[in-house]
Design an enzyme around this catalytic site. Structure first.
Site, PDB file in Angstrom:
ATOM      1  N   ASP A  10       9.419  -3.741  13.049  1.00 28.01           N
ATOM      2  CA  ASP A  10       8.625  -3.251  11.921  1.00 28.01           C
ATOM      3  C   ASP A  10       7.769  -2.097  12.432  1.00 28.01           C
ATOM      4  O   ASP A  10       6.981  -2.265  13.353  1.00 28.01           O
ATOM      5  CB  ASP A  10       7.741  -4.384  11.385  1.00 28.01           C
ATOM      6  CG  ASP A  10       7.016  -4.026  10.088  1.00 28.01           C
ATOM      7  OD1 ASP A  10       6.685  -2.832   9.901  1.00 28.01           O
ATOM      8  OD2 ASP A  10       6.766  -4.936   9.281  1.00 28.01           O
ATOM      9  N   SER A  67       3.838  -6.768   2.637  1.00 27.34           N
ATOM     10  CA  SER A  67       2.869  -5.942   3.368  1.00 27.34           C
ATOM     11  C   SER A  67       1.443  -6.181   2.866  1.00 27.34           C
ATOM     12  O   SER A  67       0.970  -7.306   2.862  1.00 27.34           O
ATOM     13  CB  SER A  67       3.273  -4.462   3.241  1.00 27.34           C
ATOM     14  OG  SER A  67       2.542  -3.660   4.126  1.00 27.34           O
ATOM     15  N   MET A  68       0.753  -5.133   2.364  1.00 28.86           N
ATOM     16  CA  MET A  68      -0.575  -5.357   1.807  1.00 28.86           C
ATOM     17  C   MET A  68      -0.495  -6.265   0.580  1.00 28.86           C
ATOM     18  O   MET A  68      -1.435  -7.015   0.274  1.00 28.86           O
ATOM     19  CB  MET A  68      -1.250  -4.043   1.428  1.00 28.86           C
ATOM     20  CG  MET A  68      -2.703  -4.218   0.972  1.00 28.86           C
ATOM     21  SD  MET A  68      -3.417  -2.748   0.234  1.00 28.86           S
ATOM     22  CE  MET A  68      -2.588  -2.726  -1.371  1.00 28.86           C
ATOM     23  N   PHE A  73       0.835  -1.201   0.000  1.00 25.39           N
ATOM     24  CA  PHE A  73       0.000   0.000   0.000  1.00 25.39           C
ATOM     25  C   PHE A  73       0.870   1.251   0.000  1.00 25.39           C
ATOM     26  O   PHE A  73       1.770   1.391   0.831  1.00 25.39           O
ATOM     27  CB  PHE A  73      -0.900  -0.018   1.223  1.00 25.39           C
ATOM     28  CG  PHE A  73      -1.809   1.166   1.362  1.00 25.39           C
ATOM     29  CD1 PHE A  73      -2.754   1.451   0.387  1.00 25.39           C
ATOM     30  CD2 PHE A  73      -1.742   1.986   2.475  1.00 25.39           C
ATOM     31  CE1 PHE A  73      -3.608   2.542   0.510  1.00 25.39           C
ATOM     32  CE2 PHE A  73      -2.588   3.070   2.620  1.00 25.39           C
ATOM     33  CZ  PHE A  73      -3.522   3.352   1.633  1.00 25.39           C
ATOM     34  N   HIS A 108      10.379  -2.705   7.902  1.00 24.07           N
ATOM     35  CA  HIS A 108       9.219  -3.169   7.151  1.00 24.07           C
ATOM     36  C   HIS A 108       9.535  -3.526   5.699  1.00 24.07           C
ATOM     37  O   HIS A 108       9.160  -4.599   5.223  1.00 24.07           O
ATOM     38  CB  HIS A 108       8.116  -2.108   7.183  1.00 24.07           C
ATOM     39  CG  HIS A 108       6.867  -2.537   6.494  1.00 24.07           C
ATOM     40  ND1 HIS A 108       6.116  -3.616   6.923  1.00 24.07           N
ATOM     41  CD2 HIS A 108       6.239  -2.056   5.381  1.00 24.07           C
ATOM     42  CE1 HIS A 108       5.077  -3.775   6.120  1.00 24.07           C
ATOM     43  NE2 HIS A 108       5.133  -2.849   5.173  1.00 24.07           N
TER      44      HIS A 108
END
Length: 258
Positions: free
Chosen positions: A196, A95-96, A27, A226
């Site tokens: 993160d 992530s997303m 994202f 992250h």
């Protein structure tokens, strides 16, 4: 049409007709965050697709006009294209993008041979989640989340602002993916950072606890934040994912031969 930011362009490399890999960025991020990973796999002969999600890679105002259904539709279309070309397809994400990869696995079953996720998103911050339904109508954007990287000199191409309407979409998508995790049955490799500042490590624990996969590998990344695919542990991620893919393809080849 808004021009694409330098480095944010999608990547497609044709290689083996036996193995294809779909990579999904996160994202407010872009393919730039996964490009070295994609190139590592492509250089080893695999067919690779790394699309740019709608609303990303241009300006943050474009992102507020899109939603999670649009982002998912893009990776699902790329999956179909890879399936037309390759005998086996693996899905990967950050992530997303990890959540998108997991949803593909949940919905497409045997069409996907394995899943690799790095710091996958599965929840949304509780306080922000409570505020967003009304707050998105009052506050148009908030501070960005790009470049959470420990490695000095490494940076992520991403937005400096997060549209609150798009953040609300992420909140809704996190609910969808949590409900669908038990439908994930494929072999799974989860790599997550000890530290993160964007997605809590508990999200990886949630994924590991809810999927129905039997072949599961968990790796803790000790030196990265992250965006681990651009951080100190990047080479390990690339090598581990390629090893995961080759192990599974060799296993299938042996099974087919038998």
């Amino acid at each position: 049409m808004t021009p694409i930011l330098p480095g944010a362009e999608p990547l497609r490399r044709d290689g083996s007709s036996e193995v294809g890999v779909l990579l999904c960025h996160g994202f407010t991020g872009t393919p730039q965050s996964l490009r070295p990973w994609a190139e590592h796999l492509a250089d080893r002969g695999l067919t690779v697709s790394l699309p740019l999600l709608p609303g990303h890679g241009t300006r943050w105002e474009d992102l507020e006009l899109t939603g999670w259904v649009d982002w998912y539709a893009t990776v699902e279309r790329e999956l179909r294209l890879l399936k037309e070309r390759c005998d086996q397809v693996f899905v990967c994400g950050l992530s997303m993008g990890g959540a998108l990869a997991l949803r593909l696995a949940a919905r497409h079953g045997a069409d996907i041979s394995g899943v690799v996720v790095v710091n996958p998103m599965a929840t949304f911050p509780r306080l922000e989640g409570y505020l967003l339904p009304l707050g998105r109508h009052v506050l148009r954007s908030a501070k960005g989340i790009a470049s959470d990287i420990a490695k000095e000199g490494s940076a992520e191409v991403g937005y400096e602002r997060v549209p609150t309407r798009a953040a609300y979409e992420v909140r809704n998508f996190s609910r969808v993916i949590r409900a669908e995790l038990p439908q994930v049955t494929q072999p799974l490799l989860v790599l997550h950072s000890r530290t993160d500042h964007v997605v809590p490590p508990g999200d990886s624990a949630l994924v590991l606890g809810k999927v129905s996969s039997v072949d599961v590998t968990e790796t803790v990344l000790e030196r990265s934040y992250h965006v681990a695919t651009l951080d100190h542990d990047a080479e390990s991620i690339f090598a581990d994912s390629y090893g995961f893919i080759t192990r599974l393809t060799a296993k299938r080849a042996a099974s087919d031969g038998a």
